[in-house]
Design a protein around this motif. Sequence first.
Motif, mmCIF file in Angstrom:
data_model
loop_
_atom_site.group_PDB
_atom_site.id
_atom_site.type_symbol
_atom_site.label_atom_id
_atom_site.label_comp_id
_atom_site.label_asym_id
_atom_site.label_seq_id
_atom_site.Cartn_x
_atom_site.Cartn_y
_atom_site.Cartn_z
ATOM 1 N N THR A 1 42.752 75.824 22.683
ATOM 2 C CA THR A 1 42.218 75.770 24.086
ATOM 3 C C THR A 1 43.360 75.580 25.097
ATOM 4 O O THR A 1 43.170 76.607 26.061
ATOM 5 C CB THR A 1 41.433 74.486 24.005
ATOM 6 N N LEU B 1 45.115 79.333 25.614
ATOM 7 C CA LEU B 1 44.193 80.245 26.208
ATOM 8 C C LEU B 1 44.164 79.724 27.730
ATOM 9 O O LEU B 1 44.077 80.765 28.584
ATOM 10 C CB LEU B 1 42.752 80.073 25.551
ATOM 11 N N THR C 1 47.600 80.501 29.590
ATOM 12 C CA THR C 1 47.940 82.230 29.667
ATOM 13 C C THR C 1 46.909 82.722 30.690
ATOM 14 O O THR C 1 47.411 83.313 31.351
ATOM 15 C CB THR C 1 47.531 82.730 28.229
ATOM 16 N N SER D 1 53.619 79.808 25.079
ATOM 17 C CA SER D 1 53.045 80.240 23.867
ATOM 18 C C SER D 1 53.937 79.780 22.517
ATOM 19 O O SER D 1 53.162 79.349 21.686
ATOM 20 C CB SER D 1 53.017 81.788 23.822
ATOM 21 N N THR E 1 46.372 85.356 20.146
ATOM 22 C CA THR E 1 46.129 84.030 21.054
ATOM 23 C C THR E 1 47.707 83.938 21.398
ATOM 24 O O THR E 1 48.113 83.555 22.503
ATOM 25 C CB THR E 1 45.674 82.833 20.429
#
Length: 198
Positions: free
Chosen positions: A44, A47, A50, A74, A132
């Motif tokens: 979560t 995401l 980003t 990331s 992701t």
Amino acid sequence: MAESTKDTALGMDVTGGCEGPLAEFSALRQETLERVKAQQQLLTLQLTVTATIFGFAISRPDMTAVMLIVPFSSYLLCGRLVAQHFGTVRVAEYVRTHLSDRVPGGLHWEAWLRRRPYKPHLFGSLLPLLLTFVGASVLALASTLGYVFGHADFGVGSRIGLTTVWFVGLGAATLSLLLVLQMTGRAPIRGWRQTGLF
């Protein structure tokens, strides 16, 4: 009455003999649940971070370089996710190899799972993880490619600095790819005992 007393005494002996291991097993199961929960929170967070960075950079074209943060964030979040995964694997191995033998009848859950190995399907969990973490990094690097290598207004120092950050970001994206492949068993580059992630 004598039989009842004998059964009670026997029951106390049995319970007393496995109370500790069962309490340890319960604590380890709780730890596993916490690690799984942490993995969901990391996904979560990845995401959210980003999307925030991309949204900010797209809304302000003069801030395109901000997207170079994405490969690094990331990689860091991917590393923590993989660490949680291997921590769970480590707990499972401890339960199977050390704790199960200390409980009468054994704890067969981990052994049962081991007999039915699960390899993540490409579209089930591997591809979403790649998109992701690695996908976000690659998209950020591609979006900044023209800005870093084609922008005419940079001085020599700024261009060298941005170019260096871009290539280091490419390295971070590559490391994220290797971590995801290792976690999913697609590229066991090193044994998980040697990763130092847990």
